[in-house]
Design a protein around this motif. Structure first.
Motif, PDB file in Angstrom:
ATOM      1  N   ARG A 149       0.842  -1.194   0.000  1.00  0.00           N
ATOM      2  CA  ARG A 149       0.000   0.000   0.000  1.00  0.00           C
ATOM      3  C   ARG A 149       0.874   1.240   0.000  1.00  0.00           C
ATOM      4  NH1 ARG A 149      -3.244  -1.633   5.253  1.00  0.00           N
ATOM      5  NH2 ARG A 149      -1.078  -2.044   5.807  1.00  0.00           N
ATOM      6  N   THR A 150       0.249   2.380  -0.286  1.00  0.00           N
ATOM      7  CA  THR A 150       1.024   3.613  -0.387  1.00  0.00           C
ATOM      8  C   THR A 150       1.635   4.013   0.946  1.00  0.00           C
ATOM      9  OG1 THR A 150      -1.024   4.862  -0.013  1.00  0.00           O
ATOM     10  CG2 THR A 150      -0.364   4.475  -2.309  1.00  0.00           C
ATOM     11  N   THR A 151       1.043   3.538   2.055  1.00  0.00           N
ATOM     12  CA  THR A 151       1.571   3.897   3.374  1.00  0.00           C
ATOM     13  C   THR A 151       2.596   2.906   3.888  1.00  0.00           C
ATOM     14  OG1 THR A 151      -0.312   2.758   4.381  1.00  0.00           O
ATOM     15  CG2 THR A 151      -0.527   5.138   3.983  1.00  0.00           C
ATOM     16  N   ASP A 152       2.807   1.801   3.196  1.00  0.00           N
ATOM     17  CA  ASP A 152       3.777   0.803   3.638  1.00  0.00           C
ATOM     18  C   ASP A 152       5.194   1.278   3.356  1.00  0.00           C
ATOM     19  OD1 ASP A 152       1.720  -0.735   4.416  1.00  0.00           O
ATOM     20  OD2 ASP A 152       1.809  -2.151   2.743  1.00  0.00           O
ATOM     21  N   GLU A 153       6.092   0.977   4.296  1.00  0.00           N
ATOM     22  CA  GLU A 153       7.485   1.350   4.107  1.00  0.00           C
ATOM     23  C   GLU A 153       8.251   0.319   3.301  1.00  0.00           C
ATOM     24  OE1 GLU A 153       9.269   2.108   7.833  1.00  0.00           O
ATOM     25  OE2 GLU A 153       7.957   3.781   8.364  1.00  0.00           O
ATOM     26  N   GLY A 154       7.765  -0.879   3.198  1.00  0.00           N
ATOM     27  CA  GLY A 154       8.454  -1.933   2.455  1.00  0.00           C
ATOM     28  C   GLY A 154       7.477  -2.751   1.659  1.00  0.00           C
ATOM     29  N   GLY A 155       7.930  -3.903   1.151  1.00  0.00           N
ATOM     30  CA  GLY A 155       7.056  -4.806   0.436  1.00  0.00           C
ATOM     31  C   GLY A 155       7.043  -4.630  -1.060  1.00  0.00           C
ATOM     32  N   ARG A 156       7.920  -3.760  -1.591  1.00  0.00           N
ATOM     33  CA  ARG A 156       7.898  -3.515  -3.037  1.00  0.00           C
ATOM     34  C   ARG A 156       9.071  -4.170  -3.753  1.00  0.00           C
ATOM     35  NH1 ARG A 156       6.425   0.940  -0.235  1.00  0.00           N
ATOM     36  NH2 ARG A 156       4.407   1.884  -0.728  1.00  0.00           N
ATOM     37  N   GLY A 157       9.961  -4.823  -3.005  1.00  0.00           N
ATOM     38  CA  GLY A 157      11.173  -5.357  -3.617  1.00  0.00           C
ATOM     39  C   GLY A 157      10.903  -6.365  -4.705  1.00  0.00           C
ATOM     40  N   LEU A 158      10.140  -7.429  -4.386  1.00  0.00           N
ATOM     41  CA  LEU A 158       9.879  -8.457  -5.376  1.00  0.00           C
ATOM     42  C   LEU A 158       9.023  -7.931  -6.518  1.00  0.00           C
ATOM     43  CD1 LEU A 158       9.310 -11.681  -3.266  1.00  0.00           C
ATOM     44  CD2 LEU A 158      11.251 -11.090  -4.692  1.00  0.00           C
ATOM     45  N   LEU A 159       8.165  -6.956  -6.228  1.00  0.00           N
ATOM     46  CA  LEU A 159       7.373  -6.372  -7.309  1.00  0.00           C
ATOM     47  C   LEU A 159       8.280  -5.656  -8.302  1.00  0.00           C
ATOM     48  CD1 LEU A 159       4.583  -5.776  -8.456  1.00  0.00           C
ATOM     49  CD2 LEU A 159       4.514  -3.726  -7.019  1.00  0.00           C
ATOM     50  N   LEU A 160       9.285  -4.937  -7.792  1.00  0.00           N
ATOM     51  CA  LEU A 160      10.252  -4.286  -8.685  1.00  0.00           C
ATOM     52  C   LEU A 160      11.049  -5.319  -9.467  1.00  0.00           C
ATOM     53  CD1 LEU A 160      11.568  -1.429  -6.363  1.00  0.00           C
ATOM     54  CD2 LEU A 160      10.067  -1.204  -8.335  1.00  0.00           C
ATOM     55  N   VAL A 161      11.454  -6.380  -8.772  1.00  0.00           N
ATOM     56  CA  VAL A 161      12.217  -7.431  -9.446  1.00  0.00           C
ATOM     57  C   VAL A 161      11.391  -8.056 -10.570  1.00  0.00           C
ATOM     58  CG1 VAL A 161      13.166  -9.744  -9.120  1.00  0.00           C
ATOM     59  CG2 VAL A 161      13.699  -7.945  -7.479  1.00  0.00           C
ATOM     60  N   ALA A 162      10.125  -8.333 -10.298  1.00  0.00           N
ATOM     61  CA  ALA A 162       9.272  -8.957 -11.315  1.00  0.00           C
ATOM     62  C   ALA A 162       9.093  -8.048 -12.529  1.00  0.00           C
ATOM     63  CB  ALA A 162       7.909  -9.305 -10.706  1.00  0.00           C
ATOM     64  N   ARG A 163       8.996  -6.753 -12.278  1.00  0.00           N
ATOM     65  CA  ARG A 163       8.767  -5.839 -13.397  1.00  0.00           C
ATOM     66  C   ARG A 163      10.035  -5.521 -14.169  1.00  0.00           C
ATOM     67  NH1 ARG A 163       4.277  -1.449 -11.105  1.00  0.00           N
ATOM     68  NH2 ARG A 163       2.602  -2.976 -10.872  1.00  0.00           N
ATOM     69  N   CYS A 164      11.169  -5.739 -13.554  1.00  0.00           N
ATOM     70  CA  CYS A 164      12.430  -5.451 -14.228  1.00  0.00           C
ATOM     71  C   CYS A 164      13.006  -6.673 -14.925  1.00  0.00           C
ATOM     72  CB  CYS A 164      13.454  -4.905 -13.222  1.00  0.00           C
ATOM     73  SG  CYS A 164      13.038  -3.289 -12.546  1.00  0.00           S
TER      74      CYS A 164
END
Length: 805
Positions: A764-779
């Motif tokens: 979510r927009t208020t979360d400080e983390g949790g985007r790592g694998l999403l970035l990896v998947a998109r890259c």
């Protein structure tokens, strides 16, 4: 939103024993008749000074009051202390005796500073709900008259608070479903129980042209003593969820309706039935002429002279209308070459030339159509036809999710049409399946030089495949389904698809065959225990020979790792591979051969062998050795020993030497020559389990890619390595190892000692983390996890830049 039961709030002095609370008792005239020690300590007056005095003497700055006691109950009142100070207290007034109220009144004195410590938090929460909350919140009194609502609710209804306060919802919003909501509120007032998830359909001022769906939760409001103060209505816009559920309903219906019979017209009519009005207001389906005759189709975009014939047409505003295909007279077609030039679902402007030609095939008011989709019917990259969907009037325009749903419906329809085409012409079906079962081939610059050959006698149950795996590894597969005809070919295709799906799990050969065996047992109707009643029907017959011998399907699964030069093999009653070393010697592979699929009573076993570079692997089906008494394996090994040509040339030589004429059985052979990936293409680093090592990992990756001449991939690979190493250090256990592999793709791997699989989630927009694998998947092109004996490896693949190859 909301709870299933109302929550009773406690008094601010809950938890304080009654004998320790400051209280007094007064008679009907307001004279103090009892004064507790706690009250004496609170205000400083001794009991002898207060008993017999009017209560009004305690009110700071006020004389005797004529207000009823109920008017000052549960409110803050300033009281005069003995030393002259003023102390705000909350007065709670109750009859001194529950059954004898005329005897007097008991008054509890609670200093304001002793009130509930969550009062400020409650006020802040209430203020937030009525200012910035996206949830529409309405407050109504027991007569269902509006007391207040927040800006989010105002945006849903389009009326200001000043216009609505004091009026009932149906008086303020007569054109909206207010009466049904009021009935729900009346039920809540009568029962005291909340009602969750009441649907409301509105056209909000912000989007007046489209209907929105809201979910309302109504619950009662009570004070500390259980008195009913009114009701609250919390409303959330669930339009997107509602639309998603409607799409799922269409998809669920499509699973039972489309393809219910092996007939072209019935199949496309099924598509029309589930699409109108669930997905579109009108639609039409055209099919390519060869589909009607069961002929083969060419893959890719259609030729300019291709003719599309109308097969079905349906509109929500018209009676059901079907247009039959006329083989002699061409119906008005969409320009096939233009419509199927792009074999992807797409939205088209209805006012464009292509859109106008597409509308010509629809039974729709052309001047009112505002949204149009063209969706090819594709099966194995072969265009079987075209589905056209449109909407008009006040219905919202097609969205990307609608295009995805239309593509899924088209895919199912195309699959059913293809099955029908195969049913019409069995020989053409087998020919088409022959191409479908061919391996797709490995990308250039791979670790194996692989080729294959098929010899068809009509059964269609023999197949081989080469599947790229993570870490530059390759899986070589060979399988056979006994029997003849369409069912056998379909079973082989299903088996191959299952192997492809399971290979994505990066399982070891024995584990993969075990899961494949479970799948075949389910298809064969086994109850999972090898005993008991077995289901009869086509699914069972697909895996049995036509002669009724009961022989099951066989499969050989082999994994080759070009980094370690390790080859792992497991077999389910399939002949083992022939392995020839570069020096011409035949490797002895003591591979225990398990039972056929759905016949195994014991676990499958795996054997490992090291292969020098330049070795040849030959996988085949039993039909390769068709002469009785033929020592086929020895002949095959002799043919490959010392052969220096390509794998393609080796396949041709083997087929010519071993297959007799005429051919009696189907046969397939796959030959691969091994290569290795040396230190110049593979590099790894052992990293300490320390967060500070992440920057070092990025530097190591950057330097290595520069050395490989792949600077263009440095930024993305650094990001991938950083995220994977961070996750391994934060969530896993040592040892941590980073590895880069430069093969046909650039692979970044991070291994650790934990078996916990990473999970991709959307932060979510208020979360400080949790985007790592999403970035990896998109890259990356693809990523995944494979498990090892001492942990797991998370791998990510990217396409290699041309300059770095």
């Amino acid at each position: 939103m909301g709870a299933s039961h109302a929550t009773n709030r406690g008094d601010p002095h809950d938890g304080v024993p009654a004998e320790n609370q400051a209280h007094m008792v007064m008679d009907q005239r307001g004279t103090v008749v009892e004064w507790s020690p706690a009250a004496e300590e609170l205000l400083g007056y001794p009991a002898r000074a207060m008993v017999g005095r009017p209560v009004a003497d305690l009110l700071s700055g006020a004389g005797p009051t004529a207000r009823p006691l109920a008017a000052i109950s549960d409110i803050a009142v300033p009281l005069r202390c003995q030393d002259g100070a003023c102390l705000p207290c909350r007065l709670t007034v109750r009859p001194s005796r529950d059954d004898e109220a005329e005897r007097g009144w008991a008054v509890t004195l609670t200093p304001v500073e002793q009130a509930s410590p969550t009062a400020a938090l409650d006020r802040a929460l209430l203020e937030t709900l009525f200012t910035v909350s996206p949830v529409g919140l309405y407050l109504l009194d027991p007569d269902l008259r509006i007391v207040r609502f927040n800006p989010a609710a105002e945006g849903m209804q389009g009326s200001s608070v000043a216009e609505a306060v004091g009026r009932r919802p149906k008086e303020v919003w007569p054109g909206l479903p207010a009466e049904s909501v009021e009935r729900v509120m009346e039920k809540v007032l009568a029962t005291g129980q909340p009602v969750i998830g009441v649907e409301k359909h509105l056209r909000p001022p912000g989007d007046p042209e489209h209907e929105h769906v809201y979910s309302a939760s109504v619950f009662p409001l009570q004070d500390d003593h259980g008195r009913l103060l009114g009701v609250a209505d919390a409303t959330v816009d669930v339009t997107d969820l509602h639309l998603a559920q409607e799409r799922l309903k269409v998809l669920a219906r499509a699973g039972t309706r489309i393809g219910s019979a092996l007939d072209v017209l019935d199949t496309v009519r099924g598509l029309a039935e589930v699409s109108v009005p669930g997905l579109a207001d009108g639609m039409a389906v055209e099919v390519v002429e060869p589909v009607l005759a069961g002929e083969d189709l060419e893959p890719g975009p259609v030729r300019g002279d291709t003719v599309l014939r109308r097969a079905a047409c349906r509109s929500r505003d018209d009676a059901e209308h079907w247009t039959a295909c006329d083989q002699d007279g061409a119906l008005p077609p969409v320009a096939a070459a233009e419509a199927l030039a792009v074999l992807e679902p797409r939205m088209v402007d209805p006012l464009s030339s292509l859109g106008q030609r597409a509308l010509h095939s629809l039974r729709a008011p052309r001047e009112k159509v505002h949204s149009l989709m063209l969706v090819p019917l594709l099966s194995q990259r072969r265009a079987l036809g075209l589905a056209t969907f449109c909407r008009w009037g006040q219905r919202r325009a097609f969205e990307p999710d609608d295009l995805t749903l239309a593509g899924e419906l088209a895919s199912r329809t195309a699959a059913c049409l293809d099955n029908t085409r195969r049913y019409l012409r069995e020989r053409h079906s087998l020919t088409a399946l022959r191409y479908a079962l061919r391996p797709g081939g490995l990308p250039p610059d791979h670790a194996l030089d692989v080729a294959h050959e098929y010899v068809h006698a009509g059964s269609g149950g023999d197949w081989v495949d080469a599947i790229p795996l993570s870490g530059a590894r390759v899986a070589l597969v060979a399988g056979r389904v006994p029997g003849h005809g369409v069912q056998t070919a379909a079973a082989a295709g299903r088996l191959r698809a299952a192997v492809h799906t399971l290979s994505d799990l990066d399982l070891e050969p024995d584990e993969l065959l075990a899961r494949l065996d479970d799948l075949v047992r389910r298809l064969d109707g086994d109850n999972g225990h090898g005993t008991g009643e077995r289901r009869q029907g086509p699914a069972r017959d697909m895996l049995r020979s036509a002669g009724g011998t009961g022989a099951g399907a066989t499969c050989l699964y082999l994994i080759y790792d070009p980094v370690s030069r390790r080859c792992s093999v497991s077999s389910a009653d399939h002949p083992g591979p022939v392995i020839v070393h570069p020096d011409g010697t035949v490797a002895t592979l003591e591979a225990p051969v398990g039972a056929a699929l759905a016949r195994a009573d014991e676990p499958f076993e795996k054997v490992d062998i090291d292969l020098p570079e330049g070795s040849m692997l030959a996988l085949y089906t039993p039909g390769l050795f068709q002469q009785p008494g033929d020592r086929g394996r020895e002949r095959l090994a002799a043919l490959l020993a010392g052969f220096s040509g390509s794998a393609r040339q080796a396949c041709g030589m083997v087929i010519e030497a071993l297959i007799p004429h005429p051919v009696h059985e189907d046969a397939a052979v796959q030959i691969a020559r091994t290569h290795t990936l040396g230190p110049d293409r593979v590099v790894s680093w052992d990293l300490p389990s320390d967060p500070s090592v992440v920057s070092r990992a990025r530097s190591l990756v950057a330097r290595q890619l520069t050395a490989w001449g792949m600077e263009e991939a440095a930024f993305t690979t650094e990001l991938i390595a950083s995220e994977l190493v961070t996750n391994a250090i934060r969530y896993a256990r040592p040892p941590v190892r980073l590895r880069l592999i430069r093969g046909h793709v650039l692979t970044c791997e991070v291994s650790d000692g934990s078996s916990t699989s990473p999970r991709l989630r959307h932060a979510r927009t208020t979360d400080e983390g949790g985007r790592g694998l999403l970035l990896v998947a998109r890259c990356s092109e693809r990523w995944g996890t494979r498990y090892t004996e001492d942990g797991k490896t998370v791998w990510v693949e990217q396409n290699c830049p041309e300059r770095g190859r």
